[in-house]
Design a protein around this motif. Structure first.
Motif, PDB file in Angstrom:
ATOM      1  N   ASN A 139       0.817  -1.213   0.000  1.00  0.00           N
ATOM      2  CA  ASN A 139       0.000   0.000   0.000  1.00  0.00           C
ATOM      3  C   ASN A 139       0.850   1.263   0.000  1.00  0.00           C
ATOM      4  O   ASN A 139       0.514   2.247  -0.665  1.00  0.00           O
ATOM      5  N   ALA A 140       1.970   1.255   0.690  1.00  0.00           N
ATOM      6  CA  ALA A 140       2.867   2.414   0.692  1.00  0.00           C
ATOM      7  C   ALA A 140       3.466   2.628  -0.701  1.00  0.00           C
ATOM      8  O   ALA A 140       3.597   3.767  -1.160  1.00  0.00           O
ATOM      9  N   SER A 180       4.510  14.507  -0.102  1.00  0.00           N
ATOM     10  CA  SER A 180       3.746  13.285   0.187  1.00  0.00           C
ATOM     11  C   SER A 180       4.453  12.055  -0.351  1.00  0.00           C
ATOM     12  O   SER A 180       4.486  11.008   0.303  1.00  0.00           O
ATOM     13  N   ARG A 181       5.038  12.158  -1.540  1.00  0.00           N
ATOM     14  CA  ARG A 181       5.786  11.033  -2.103  1.00  0.00           C
ATOM     15  C   ARG A 181       6.992  10.689  -1.234  1.00  0.00           C
ATOM     16  O   ARG A 181       7.307   9.520  -1.018  1.00  0.00           O
ATOM     17  N   ALA A 182       7.651  11.718  -0.721  1.00  0.00           N
ATOM     18  CA  ALA A 182       8.813  11.484   0.151  1.00  0.00           C
ATOM     19  C   ALA A 182       8.388  10.782   1.433  1.00  0.00           C
ATOM     20  O   ALA A 182       9.099   9.899   1.928  1.00  0.00           O
ATOM     21  N   ARG A 183       7.235  11.162   1.976  1.00  0.00           N
ATOM     22  CA  ARG A 183       6.737  10.493   3.193  1.00  0.00           C
ATOM     23  C   ARG A 183       6.393   9.045   2.908  1.00  0.00           C
ATOM     24  O   ARG A 183       6.699   8.151   3.701  1.00  0.00           O
ATOM     25  N   ALA A 208       3.560   5.857  -5.684  1.00  0.00           N
ATOM     26  CA  ALA A 208       3.444   5.964  -7.144  1.00  0.00           C
ATOM     27  C   ALA A 208       2.332   6.917  -7.565  1.00  0.00           C
ATOM     28  O   ALA A 208       2.419   7.541  -8.626  1.00  0.00           O
ATOM     29  N   LYS A 209       1.295   7.057  -6.749  1.00  0.00           N
ATOM     30  CA  LYS A 209       0.123   7.829  -7.155  1.00  0.00           C
ATOM     31  C   LYS A 209       0.072   9.249  -6.607  1.00  0.00           C
ATOM     32  O   LYS A 209      -0.685  10.066  -7.110  1.00  0.00           O
TER      33      LYS A 209
END
Length: 75
Positions: free
Chosen positions: A36-37, A49-52, A42-43
Protein backbone atom coordinates in the motif's frame (compact mmCIF):
# COMPACT_ATOMS: atom_id res chain seq x y z
CA UNK A 1 -11.18 0.95 21.49
CA UNK A 2 -8.05 2.38 19.82
CA UNK A 3 -6.70 0.42 16.87
CA UNK A 4 -3.46 -0.28 18.76
CA UNK A 5 -5.41 -2.14 21.45
CA UNK A 6 -7.46 -4.32 19.11
CA UNK A 7 -6.83 -8.03 19.09
CA UNK A 8 -5.94 -9.71 15.83
CA UNK A 9 -8.98 -11.53 14.45
CA UNK A 10 -9.02 -15.26 15.07
CA UNK A 11 -6.12 -15.28 17.54
CA UNK A 12 -7.08 -15.98 21.15
CA UNK A 13 -5.13 -13.86 23.63
CA UNK A 14 -3.88 -16.77 25.76
CA UNK A 15 -3.14 -19.27 22.99
CA UNK A 16 0.57 -20.15 22.75
CA UNK A 17 1.85 -19.60 19.22
CA UNK A 18 4.79 -21.10 17.38
CA UNK A 19 7.56 -18.53 16.83
CA UNK A 20 7.72 -19.38 13.11
CA UNK A 21 4.01 -18.67 12.78
CA UNK A 22 4.46 -15.30 14.49
CA UNK A 23 7.24 -14.35 12.06
CA UNK A 24 5.08 -15.49 9.14
CA UNK A 25 2.15 -13.37 10.33
CA UNK A 26 4.42 -10.36 10.93
CA UNK A 27 5.91 -10.67 7.45
CA UNK A 28 2.44 -10.89 5.90
CA UNK A 29 1.31 -7.76 7.75
CA UNK A 30 4.45 -5.87 6.75
CA UNK A 31 3.92 -6.99 3.15
CA UNK A 32 0.45 -5.44 3.13
CA UNK A 33 1.83 -2.17 4.51
CA UNK A 34 4.65 -2.24 1.95
CA UNK A 35 2.33 -2.82 -1.01
CA UNK A 36 0.00 0.00 0.00
CA UNK A 37 2.87 2.41 0.69
CA UNK A 38 4.35 1.65 -2.73
CA UNK A 39 0.98 2.29 -4.37
CA UNK A 40 0.64 5.59 -2.52
CA UNK A 41 4.18 6.59 -3.46
CA UNK A 42 3.44 5.96 -7.14
CA UNK A 43 0.12 7.83 -7.16
CA UNK A 44 0.78 10.87 -4.97
CA UNK A 45 1.12 14.14 -6.83
CA UNK A 46 3.24 16.29 -4.55
CA UNK A 47 6.88 15.72 -3.66
CA UNK A 48 6.39 16.00 0.11
CA UNK A 49 3.75 13.29 0.19
CA UNK A 50 5.79 11.03 -2.10
CA UNK A 51 8.81 11.48 0.15
CA UNK A 52 6.74 10.49 3.19
CA UNK A 53 5.43 7.41 1.40
CA UNK A 54 8.99 6.54 0.35
CA UNK A 55 10.05 6.82 3.99
CA UNK A 56 7.31 4.32 4.95
CA UNK A 57 8.49 1.96 2.18
CA UNK A 58 12.09 2.16 3.39
CA UNK A 59 11.05 1.62 7.02
CA UNK A 60 8.93 -1.42 6.19
CA UNK A 61 11.77 -2.96 4.20
CA UNK A 62 14.07 -2.35 7.17
CA UNK A 63 11.51 -3.92 9.54
CA UNK A 64 11.23 -6.98 7.28
CA UNK A 65 15.00 -7.36 7.29
CA UNK A 66 15.11 -7.00 11.07
CA UNK A 67 12.36 -9.61 11.50
CA UNK A 68 14.29 -12.01 9.22
CA UNK A 69 17.49 -11.42 11.17
CA UNK A 70 15.74 -12.04 14.49
CA UNK A 71 14.24 -15.25 13.13
CA UNK A 72 17.64 -16.48 11.89
CA UNK A 73 19.29 -15.72 15.24
CA UNK A 74 16.50 -17.34 17.28
CA UNK A 75 17.08 -20.80 15.81
Amino acid sequence: MPVSERQAPGVPVDEPTDLGLLFHRLNNQLGIILANAELLEAKLADDTSRARAAQVVASVLDAMTTARDIRLHSR
